[in-house]
Design an enzyme around this catalytic site. Structure first.
Site, PDB file in Angstrom:
ATOM      1  N   ARG A  17       4.735 -12.615  11.256  1.00 54.65           N
ATOM      2  CA  ARG A  17       3.468 -11.558  11.127  1.00 54.65           C
ATOM      3  C   ARG A  17       3.396 -10.339  12.031  1.00 54.65           C
ATOM      4  O   ARG A  17       3.118  -9.236  11.325  1.00 54.65           O
ATOM      5  CB  ARG A  17       1.965 -12.364  11.408  1.00 54.65           C
ATOM      6  N   LYS A  19     -14.252  -2.714  10.123  1.00 56.17           N
ATOM      7  CA  LYS A  19     -14.391  -3.068   8.442  1.00 56.17           C
ATOM      8  C   LYS A  19     -15.395  -4.215   8.272  1.00 56.17           C
ATOM      9  O   LYS A  19     -15.153  -5.103   9.224  1.00 56.17           O
ATOM     10  CB  LYS A  19     -13.197  -3.217   7.881  1.00 56.17           C
ATOM     11  N   LYS A  76     -16.205   1.868   1.102  1.00 57.32           N
ATOM     12  CA  LYS A  76     -15.014   1.343   0.597  1.00 57.32           C
ATOM     13  C   LYS A  76     -15.457   0.427  -0.747  1.00 57.32           C
ATOM     14  O   LYS A  76     -15.511  -0.697  -0.490  1.00 57.32           O
ATOM     15  CB  LYS A  76     -14.394   0.613   1.775  1.00 57.32           C
TER      16      LYS A  76
HETATM   17  P1  13P Z   1      -6.804  -4.697  -1.388  1.00 60.56           P
HETATM   18  O1  13P Z   1      -6.647  -3.321  -1.498  1.00 60.56           O
HETATM   19  O2  13P Z   1      -5.617  -5.716  -1.519  1.00 60.56           O
HETATM   20  O3  13P Z   1      -7.991  -5.238  -2.191  1.00 60.56           O
HETATM   21  O4  13P Z   1      -7.243  -4.952   0.003  1.00 60.56           O
HETATM   22  C1  13P Z   1      -8.279  -4.151   0.727  1.00 60.56           C
HETATM   23  C2  13P Z   1      -9.067  -4.877   1.610  1.00 60.56           C
HETATM   24  O5  13P Z   1      -9.178  -4.449   2.716  1.00 60.56           O
HETATM   25  C3  13P Z   1      -9.947  -5.760   0.996  1.00 60.56           C
HETATM   26  O6  13P Z   1     -11.082  -6.234   2.223  1.00 60.56           O
END
Ligand code: 13P
Length: 335
Positions: free
Chosen positions: A44, A134, A217
């Protein structure tokens, strides 16, 4: 200008976007198993270290979202991962929710957890070098979903999270993801996403979150992946812009889309068109996970020691998306 606002502008400056490399160990294990690589902490780290040392980290990637395991790891050259990211000219961030669980009262929907002890965890991540965070709330579309309960409880959690993050001097990415799974039309996605986002901002304002110091987002407005009525990329871009114009307060400086299961090219093409038609003051960028890493992961899985080759694949994707934030992408650049 506030410190938080400056962090947002730095992450999204000059067409830069965000690399979402914050897959939990469970999700990363699935991704690695799909390409027949054993999911060990070493593997990873190797894949992620390969991406984080690529040249596009200076040119295109303004921020990287990490997972708890990764922010505490060191590279093969004994450099701490957040330090490597900063050295490359990017900004380290961290996913702080602990995942979406069954929502009591509406067991077919999810509520994101992680508020207990969050203030203490944030202080630790700040010391480790994180400048932003996030939290993802997740919503499904059916005839009756997302329910009021799911919209209210997830918005409340997102707002409490964002307020705590700003208190700890970091920028919260607020991610309400309306999933593309299902048979729904783009019109339904538009209506439900608009409601979800409006509900989030009601709560963010109630919790006194500084809107100039967040990044939203969201998902793009798409027809469900099992829908019979698909729409064109032009329509995706126009509906997405209409939704955001009507539901996001103008103080918000930046919007960075998730890719949500779109193919790499689709995610780039839609972002390009959104920027082509963007008549708002929002910076419209990307915070992609799969749409930035898919090809690189596939290449790497067959050539695990080929760092340069893997970086070349990743750099191309990052470059294409950064061009899309300036509506300078076109299909013939994809060779
Ligand atoms: P994806 O762009 O693969 O949807 O992932 C973004 C993300 O951070 C989902 O929480």
């Amino acid at each position: 200008m506030s410190e938080l606002h400056n962090i947002v502008l730095k992450i999204l400056e000059k067409g830069k976007g965000i690399l979402a490399a914050d897959e939990s160990t469970g999700t990363m294990t699935k991704r690695l198993n799909n390409v027949n690589v054993p999911s060990t902490p070493e593997n990873r780290l190797l894949f992620r270290e390969t991406l984080f040392s690529a040249s596009s980290m200076s040119e295109c990637i303004g921020g990287v979202i990490l997972y708890d395991e990764t922010i505490k790891q060191e590279t093969s050259k004994k450099i701490k991962i957040p330090e490597l990211i900063s050295k490359m000219g990017s900004t380290p961030g961290i996913k702080v929710d602990t995942g979406a669980k069954v929502l009591a009262g509406s067991p077919d929907e999810k509520i994101t957890e992680g508020l207990d002890g969050l203030r203490e965890r944030l202080k630790e991540y700040y010391k480790l070098g994180a400048k932003f965070t996030k939290w993802r709330g997740v919503y499904t579309i059916t005839k009756n979903f997302p329910s009021k309960l799911s919209m209210r409880s997830n918005a409340h959690s997102l707002a409490r999270y964002a307020a705590l993050v700003q208190e700890c001097k970091m920028v919260p990415i607020v991610e309400p993801e309306v999933l593309m799974d299902g048979e729904h039309s783009a019109k339904e996605c538009y209506e439900k996403t608009s409601e979800v986002i409006k509900r989030c901002f009601d709560e963010l304002i109630l919790h006194k979150v500084d809107l100039k110091g967040i990044i939203l987002k969201p998902n793009m407005i798409l027809a469900g992946n099992k829908s019979k009525n698909t729409i064109s990329n032009e329509e995706v871009a126009k509906l997405t812009l209409k939704c955001l114009k009507n539901s996001v307060p103008s103080e918000v400086p930046g919007i960075a889309f998730l890719s949500g299961g779109q193919s790499e090219i689709e995610a780039t093409e839609n972002l390009n068109l959104i920027n082509k038609y963007n008549d708002t003051n929002f910076i419209m960028s990307y915070s992609y996970g799969r749409a930035l890493q898919q090809s690189a992961l596939k290449f790497w899985s067959k050539n695990i020691q080929d760092i340069k080759g893997t970086q070349k694949v990743f750099n191309h994707r990052a470059k294409m998306n950064t061009l899309a934030t300036q509506s300078k992408w076109s299909k013939d650049l994809e060779v």
